[in-house]
Design an enzyme around this catalytic site. Structure first.
Site, PDB file in Angstrom:
ATOM      1  N   SER B 151      -9.452   9.227   0.307  1.00  0.00           N
ATOM      2  CA  SER B 151      -7.247   9.498  -0.271  1.00  0.00           C
ATOM      3  C   SER B 151      -7.905  10.771   0.313  1.00  0.00           C
ATOM      4  CB  SER B 151      -7.532   8.844  -1.614  1.00  0.00           C
ATOM      5  OG  SER B 151      -6.001   8.955  -1.252  1.00  0.00           O
ATOM      6  N   ASP B 402      -3.188  -0.610   4.275  1.00  0.00           N
ATOM      7  CA  ASP B 402      -2.933   0.362   3.250  1.00  0.00           C
ATOM      8  C   ASP B 402      -1.874   1.789   3.904  1.00  0.00           C
ATOM      9  OD1 ASP B 402      -3.422   2.608   1.723  1.00  0.00           O
ATOM     10  OD2 ASP B 402      -4.855   3.530   2.635  1.00  0.00           O
ATOM     11  N   HIS B 427      -6.566   0.464   0.113  1.00  0.00           N
ATOM     12  CA  HIS B 427      -6.544   2.013  -0.024  1.00  0.00           C
ATOM     13  C   HIS B 427      -8.151   1.820   0.001  1.00  0.00           C
ATOM     14  CE1 HIS B 427      -5.446   6.094   0.294  1.00  0.00           C
ATOM     15  NE2 HIS B 427      -5.846   6.112  -1.120  1.00  0.00           N
TER      16      HIS B 427
END
Lengths: 469, 469
Positions: B151, B402, B427
């Site tokens: 991320s 995601d 994710h």
């Protein structure tokens, strides 16, 4: 002796040429990397679009300005001007923050409280913003940008390609001492290269080497000091010889002569003839001693201080390097913070008095002046020194007569990072206006630069076909 | 809806695993790029040397910490721990400045006057300094460093290789939305991907899409509001339904469900079952309307709010995302300054109410909160968006389930910048501890990561033979 870097930055020659440009201003944040300070200010840039084929996305030649007024760089980086028509390029010279008229806090900018935002990273971010503006803020840029720079400007040209390769297609980095930071190179190499230029002339470096002791010994007696003053034509009272300033002045003169040892007459701080080292060495071309040696040194200094002047003046050795008119005062701060470049002399392998590199003293001096200690690893960590395996599209060029080649990066690491060593060339000769006196090494270097530039532009265009057609 | 990014950062699952590390501290300057501020402070890092073959220059696996307490990342980035023995690697997790306990000004750090040094560039420079320290400050580093991140941490892993390739041999950047800045991607793509996960289940997204109008209409009458409260088990008085908060809570729930749509049970903010989207969609698997639709939504929300809890609690929809325990408060500032990531919904191609991206309003809200306006081009200019032709040794991995793949960089530009798209993965699943429920796409991705890591280490060693032998 680190102060020599400053000196190196203004070796501008061939003042005869005059290039035309518009002066423009571009607003930048004081701090690109934080949001605590909200101020903005304007940096100056010079622009010429006479040769630019904008419709067909002609390139932008972008000079990453050094520590000084940008006009000097625009006027003396003849190479960019001379090839602009062939490339149908727009020319931009960007002034480095805190120099010239690009001062965030006006006259106060160099004071302790205001000088903190004078760093290479902030300057590069200014240039990145400006390039983005010149690309009309487009996410897929249309115009290939080629960066150019000499000396510290050469470092910035390389660094902007290293740090912002999405904004710059390739860089010509001339005489950039990117390998001059602590622990990277031997501190005496700089002065050995200076010495080598004098050594090429019979007896010259030997005589200079002998002169230090002689000058000190003359200066220590009343009669000797009077003789020195008269012979060397020194300004000021003969009974108040500041021997350390005199030694420093002479050292600085020899370093400067080596750096501007160009094949044509130059007009640096004091005008100099073509091949200045050979010119001064003719006065030291036999084994001299005592008064005859001092007379020889006197003639050398006379060339350095009075060449081309209509009226001979006394040698103002206490003044040191007076670059106020170039507005380069900020360099001393940069050298004291991130641009720490150790220089020393041994008196053995060079023609100077022994003078070790003393980081502790250097550091304390910096603290006294600016209330900061040097961050000696800052530039290495930020830019990588010579660990350039991941870099691309950069040419590093170094003149073999140039003392700054001591901090040169002299092994190329990939097909796309090239190193060009230029025989018989002093400090960034390749970027200067061409001269009928230029020899083939510098001519070849310029040809190679053009080949690289063409390749980078072609590759940018191939990559951006979807954008530009 | 940009606030979802924050939410995305803490999708940590499989809390069963416990890895061992030492907690250490490393001093960094408040400002790496200027010298006006002299303060220093300490960032935290976690270290494990159990598997490290230091004598033979084993690699350093370096996690570039996200916006949050670093322990969470250390505990849930199972991939690094699981492969460390095979690589005889040292493991380091570095905490991002201004998060967790790495606060330059203690409790005041997030206040307007102190928060300005919270930027990705400063954090990367912290990591660069720390890596240099881990290399014993050696000019020719001995240990190959591999960066990892998911991320925002994945963005930092990519950026540290882009900006400091001399310090990092290669990077695994998982689910890094580096292409999510203004003008780069369509703002509705994020919510279209969320919708796609629900669409895979018959009638599910259609029912959700219909529910907004129904919920708003029920909330507008006294009886309806009472019914809503009872059916959805909402906390608070039924005569004071905050309809906008309720809608926002539901949207956020669906987004979260899509992001953590893992094949195993997870323990994010509220615990969730394996395949949570399929689980909740079983309550919406026929064409529903009116009260039967609201009852279906109620069951979805019950899973989201109460799964795994011993005692059923009312749905505290006004609380919003409560991440105080993760200490991620700084993200809101980052999203308001350089990490501007437009997210919108159209109500046409997604299952949400129409909600346009309004930069002006966003910008004014930021100014009210932090006294700064967003620098919407800052990240693009600094890191290049998807113009990565000059980058090398990075793997970008994206899960096709995601929503953050909307900001994914999905065409690889060179042999050494690879993009791995992982089917059926949410994710940064690839960085999480392996699970018996893992399917072949994520297993294959992890194998590819290992191949890249091996290649980068080999190539570092080949290049540094003169150093390490």
């Amino acid at each position: 002796m680190w102060r020599y870097l400053l000196l190196s930055m203004f070796l501008f020659v061939n003042v005869n040429t005059h290039y035309l440009y518009k002066t423009k201003w571009f607003e930048v944040p004081l701090d690109h990397f934080g949001l605590g300070r909200k101020e903005t200010f304007k940096i100056k840039y010079l622009e010429n679009e006479d040769y630019w084929n904008k419709n067909e996305y002609g390139p932008i030649f972008f000079y990453t300005g050094n520590e000084g007024q940008i006009e000097a760089f625009a006027n003396y980086t003849g190479f960019m001007w001379e090839i602009a028509a062939e490339y149908q390029a727009k020319i931009v010279f960007a002034e480095h923050r805190y120099y010239g008229e690009s001062k965030p806090f006006g006259n106060k900018s160099l004071e302790k409280e205001y000088i903190g935002y004078l760093t290479s990273a902030q300057a590069l971010a200014d240039y990145a913003d400006l390039i983005n503006y010149l690309q009309n803020n487009e996410i897929k840029p249309r115009y290939p940008v080629i960066a150019f720079g000499g000396s510290y400007g050469g470092m910035l040209a390389a660094y902007i390609r290293i740090k912002y390769p999405h904004l710059v297609a390739g860089s010509i980095a001339a005489s950039a001492p990117i390998h001059m930071f602590p622990g990277m190179t031997k501190c005496d190499l700089f002065n050995r290269i200076v010495t080598a230029s004098f050594k090429r002339n019979l007896y010259c470096s030997e005589n200079i080497q002998k002169s230090w002791h002689l000058i000190r010994s003359y200066s220590s007696s009343v009669n000797g000091s009077e003789y020195l003053h008269k012979t060397l034509n020194l300004c000021g009272a003969s009974n108040a010889t500041d021997i350390n300033s005199l030694i420093e002045y002479l050292e600085s003169a020899y370093v400067t002569l080596a750096m501007v040892n160009y094949p044509f007459a130059s007009s640096f701080l004091t005008p100099l003839p073509a091949q200045p080292v050979a010119v001064v060495c003719q006065y030291l071309n036999q084994n001299l001693a005592n008064e005859s040696l001092l007379e020889g040194i006197a003639k050398v200094i006379d060339v350095y201080a009075n060449y081309g002047k209509k009226t001979k003046q006394c040698v103002d050795y206490k003044e040191g390097d007076n670059y106020q008119n170039l507005d380069a005062g900020g360099w001393d701060f940069q050298a004291c913070t991130e641009m720490v470049m150790p220089v020393c002399s041994t008196g053995q392998n060079d023609m100077f008095e022994a003078s070790p590199w003393n980081f502790t003293k250097f550091s304390e001096d910096c603290y006294k002046k600016y209330n900061v200690y040097p961050r000696e690893n800052m530039a290495r960590l930020e830019y990588g020194g010579d660990l350039l395996q991941a870099a691309s599209n950069i040419v590093f060029s170094y003149g073999l007569l140039d003392p700054w080649t001591a901090g040169g990066f002299i092994s190329s690491v990939s097909d796309s990072v090239d190193v060009i060593l230029i025989a018989d060339a002093a400090h960034h000769l390749d970027l200067m206006p061409s001269s009928p006196d230029d020899q083939s090494p510098v001519k070849d270097a310029r040809e190679k630069h053009k080949q690289h530039i063409s390749k980078w532009i072609d590759s940018f265009r191939a990559r951006n076909k979807h954008v530009v057609t």
